[in-house]
Design an enzyme around this catalytic site. Structure first.
Site, PDB file in Angstrom:
ATOM      1  N   GLY A  35     -10.036  -1.129  -1.570  1.00  0.00           N
ATOM      2  CA  GLY A  35     -11.252  -0.345  -1.501  1.00  0.00           C
ATOM      3  C   GLY A  35     -11.181   0.626  -0.341  1.00  0.00           C
ATOM      4  N   ALA A  36     -12.302   1.246  -0.054  1.00  0.00           N
ATOM      5  CA  ALA A  36     -12.336   2.246   1.009  1.00  0.00           C
ATOM      6  C   ALA A  36     -12.084   1.628   2.374  1.00  0.00           C
ATOM      7  CB  ALA A  36     -13.686   2.954   0.995  1.00  0.00           C
ATOM      8  N   LYS A  39      -8.108  -4.019   1.951  1.00  0.00           N
ATOM      9  CA  LYS A  39      -7.120  -4.335   0.920  1.00  0.00           C
ATOM     10  C   LYS A  39      -7.203  -5.829   0.643  1.00  0.00           C
ATOM     11  CE  LYS A  39      -3.828  -0.703   2.231  1.00  0.00           C
ATOM     12  NZ  LYS A  39      -2.430  -0.402   2.638  1.00  0.00           N
ATOM     13  N   LYS A  53      -8.524 -10.962   1.987  1.00  0.00           N
ATOM     14  CA  LYS A  53      -9.118  -9.642   2.183  1.00  0.00           C
ATOM     15  C   LYS A  53      -8.874  -9.193   3.618  1.00  0.00           C
ATOM     16  CE  LYS A  53     -13.675  -7.373   2.050  1.00  0.00           C
ATOM     17  NZ  LYS A  53     -15.097  -7.545   1.623  1.00  0.00           N
ATOM     18  N   ASP A 150     -26.027  -5.882  -3.972  1.00  0.00           N
ATOM     19  CA  ASP A 150     -24.964  -5.181  -4.705  1.00  0.00           C
ATOM     20  C   ASP A 150     -24.564  -5.952  -5.957  1.00  0.00           C
ATOM     21  OD1 ASP A 150     -23.334  -2.981  -5.046  1.00  0.00           O
ATOM     22  OD2 ASP A 150     -21.694  -3.773  -3.832  1.00  0.00           O
TER      23      ASP A 150
END
Length: 354
Positions: A35-36, A39, A53, A150
């Site tokens: 993602g931004a 990883k 993560k 989310d």
């Protein structure tokens, strides 16, 4: 940003010793998501298959402080709650880099599962069963005073047998008692409750206009998607969908749903947050509906796809859609983790490939 328990401090990282990961015992395999800000790798910790993560710290002091705060918050949320429908937290460490370790789920994201099944839909009983999994996870979070913020198919991961759904990615989760303001990056517009858009532009210190009922709205959109296997607000961009929901009170159509099920969906996405049911009520309504329908028919699972057939969907937020091994995507690299002598140590991976 702070909390009396220290979990939300950007200056220090407090975590019960039972959750502290020893990096020396962490072995990193193939990358399974990016993602931004992070990883995600498949790996092993103390001979257990895990998802690892690795959070990037950022460049500027402001960025570093923000990401460290988000990391501390996510770890706090994960260590605070345990439930069969929440991804299992194994541990974390902050040095040499920020790492969160969770169970490895092999069934893929709900988003990918539904996409592979299109144009077919889930059997209604299966769809409601998944909805119950999600609602029970949310009931647990809310009972601890946590808002997820989310809730969407990318953050819902299936077990390998495709019979259970677990909620993942607590990067945006908040304690409801905290008054930290929303930012424009919070959540994903298509699934976000309308009242959130007005808070995005509020000045620091103004009264917040949201509570845990934002998750009920997102749940309604996910439930609609489970039933129809279509993208909600189809034909609109994320921002167009957000504008239509917030300023025109537009919702996906519930006209073709059975009356009891339509009542659940429409009550959850009502414009007035206080009129939406809580998740204990939602669970009872789903169980009542399930008792009125026939037993599920045999459902054919979507076929496995080879790498050339699969479409890769990049995560929309750190860790999103990455707490699993996409076996059809990494089959060729799986042996990297299986062989003890071929595993990369954590520090080796950090130095060589991060």
């Amino acid at each position: 940003m702070g909390s009396g328990n220290g979990f939300f401090s950007t200056q220090e990282f407090n975590l019960d010793s039972k959750w502290l990961i020893d990096p020396q015992q962490l072995f990193v395999g193939p990358k399974i998501g990016e993602g931004a800000h992070a990883k995600v790798y498949e790996g092993k910790y103390k001979n257990q298959n895990v998802a690892i993560k690795v959070v990037r710290r950022g460049e500027t002091p402001e960025e570093i402080a923000r990401r460290e705060g988000r990391f501390a918050r996510e770890v706090a949320m994960l260590s605070k709650v345990q439930h069969k429908n929440l991804v299992k937290f194994i541990g974390a460490c902050k040095e040499p880099v920020m790492v969160i370790v969770t169970e490895l789920l092999l069934g893929g994201t709900l988003r990918k599962y539904l996409l592979n099944m299109r144009p077919k839909c889930l059997d209604m009983c299966v769809a409601i069963g998944f909805a119950l999994d999600i609602a029970r996870a949310m009931e647990c979070l809310h009972s601890h005073g946590i808002i997820h913020w989310d809730l969407k198919p990318e953050n819902l991961i299936l077990t390998e047998d495709h019979k259970t759904v677990k909620l993942a990615d607590f990067g945006l989760a908040r304690e409801e008692s905290l008054t930290e303001m929303m930012t424009a990056e919070t959540g994903t517009y298509r699934w976000m409750a309308p009242e959130l858009y007005s808070t995005v532009t509020l000045r620091q210190g103004e009264k917040k206009h949201y509570n845990h009922k934002v998750d009920a709205y997102s749940f309604a959109i996910v439930l609609w998607e489970l039933i129809h296997n279509k993208l909600p607000f189809e034909g609109m961009s994320n921002l167009q969908a957000a504008y239509a929901a917030a300023f025109k009170n537009v919702r996906p159509s519930a006209e073709d749903l059975p009356e009891d099920l339509a009542a659940i969906v429409t009550s959850c996405w009502q414009e007035d947050p206080n009129a939406r049911p809580n998740f204990t009520q939602i669970i009872q309504m789903l169980l009542h509906y399930l008792s009125t329908v026939s037993p599920p028919e045999l459902v054919m699972m979507p076929p496995k796809r080879t790498t050339s057939e699969n479409v890769v969907f990049p995560p929309e937020s750190p860790g999103t859609s990455s707490l699993m091994a996409a076996r059809d995507d990494v089959a060729e690299t799986q042996k990297t983790v299986d062989g003890e002598d071929r595993r990369k140590g954590f520090f080796f991976c950090f130095n060589q490939c991060y």
